[in-house]
Design an enzyme around this catalytic site. Sequence first.
Site, short mmCIF file in Angstrom:
data_model
loop_
_atom_site.label_atom_id
_atom_site.label_comp_id
_atom_site.label_asym_id
_atom_site.label_seq_id
_atom_site.Cartn_x
_atom_site.Cartn_y
_atom_site.Cartn_z
N SER A 176 44.88 33.18 37.36
CA SER A 176 44.20 34.16 37.96
C SER A 176 42.61 34.25 37.51
O SER A 176 41.80 34.71 38.49
CB SER A 176 44.59 35.35 37.43
OG SER A 176 44.63 35.67 36.20
N HIS A 204 49.60 35.42 42.42
CA HIS A 204 48.55 35.47 43.23
C HIS A 204 48.75 34.52 44.23
O HIS A 204 47.72 33.57 44.63
CB HIS A 204 47.26 34.65 42.11
CG HIS A 204 46.73 36.07 41.41
ND1 HIS A 204 45.85 37.01 41.64
CD2 HIS A 204 47.22 36.68 40.21
CE1 HIS A 204 45.55 37.88 41.26
NE2 HIS A 204 46.34 37.55 39.86
N LYS A 235 50.00 43.16 44.83
CA LYS A 235 48.77 42.45 45.36
C LYS A 235 48.72 41.97 46.71
O LYS A 235 48.46 42.99 47.59
CB LYS A 235 48.71 41.01 44.46
CG LYS A 235 48.52 41.34 43.12
CD LYS A 235 48.29 39.96 42.27
CE LYS A 235 47.71 40.24 40.89
NZ LYS A 235 48.61 41.09 40.05
#
Length: 393
Positions: A176, A204, A235
Amino acid sequence: FSRTLADLKAAGHYKNERIITSPMGAEVTVEGRTDPALIFCSNNYLGLADHPEIIEAAKHTLDTRGFGLASVRFICGTQDIHKQLEAAISRFFGTEDSILYSSCFDANVGIFESLLGENDCILSDALNHASIIDGVRLCKARRERYEHCNMQDLEQRLRASQECGIRLISTDGVFSMDGDIAPLAEICELARKYGALVHIDDSHATGFLGQTGRGTAEHCHCLGQVDVITSTLGKALGGGSGGFTTGRREIIAMLRQRSRPYLFSNTVPPPIVGAALKTFEILSASTQLRDKLAENTRFFREKMTEAGFSIRPSVHPIVSIMIGDARLANEFAEEMLQLGIYVVPFSFPVVSKGMARIRVQISAAHTREQLERAIACFLEVGRAKGIVHSAFL
């Protein structure tokens, strides 16, 4: 603790929280500002956080299934929609079964102790997420920390741990801080060679990395070769909350019986489950948002590189603008906000000392005009701070 807090502030490592008074989107309203700010630090990769269909799905589920269940899953906390979402996750990834958690942090904390004992071994990337590190600490298995994305070091540690029982290689799919992607195909090849299992945290990547958004495994052309995947609903998949683990049926069954964050935490609230079901429906119907994000990322990376900024190479929408000094990074972010661009500095201990950066995150919600405006503001502040000297724009 007062002295420690004062030292953090003096070094530029103190983290302040800005107050947002609007929904999350490409633009947000920040307390103390009259004009909206363009946000470039959100995990809202696909722009789904304020998607009207997802909001409506959450409202509908609130009306039909209630606010919460006041229970863990195995007592009275499992509704039909929880099983539907777990099935939807398995279909999306092409896995055998899935299990929901309150967060991906909980999913990672709950995986190692549940599956491995003192005769087993975990081989973990040196830059793995804090949740993996904490999960590993709770487990009695032998620990091998291999150099970041270094396959030679990983193989040496696999050779040296052949006397262990179960060996589990654990890595972030996307790291990240820099947006670099794990060499997953090589990891899977080594796992086959040495009889190890593979775990990735794909928080991610889920929903947008890979041709159809199936994540790091799809991007690296090794779908179906990863034994267990953890990821988040918080996310790209709507930005709310919740996490999950998906993979081999017997692994998921073990987690249902032994994983402490699953057994001792309240079930994921029904409105989040309903919204997540709609999110997977949207992602399965079209790659339009994923494609828009990829194009926005290519444009921003290309123009920022041309402008003379030092950025970490990748194809990921995480774009780290390297600053170096922590206090300078803080000043840079504050001046960007004055220009209407909301970005956040990252410094020690999140990253190594002297490696402070502004971590930009691109979204499918950003328009080309908004990207160009952000680039122009980066240049204005960058020139004023002596970070770039380009005549670009």
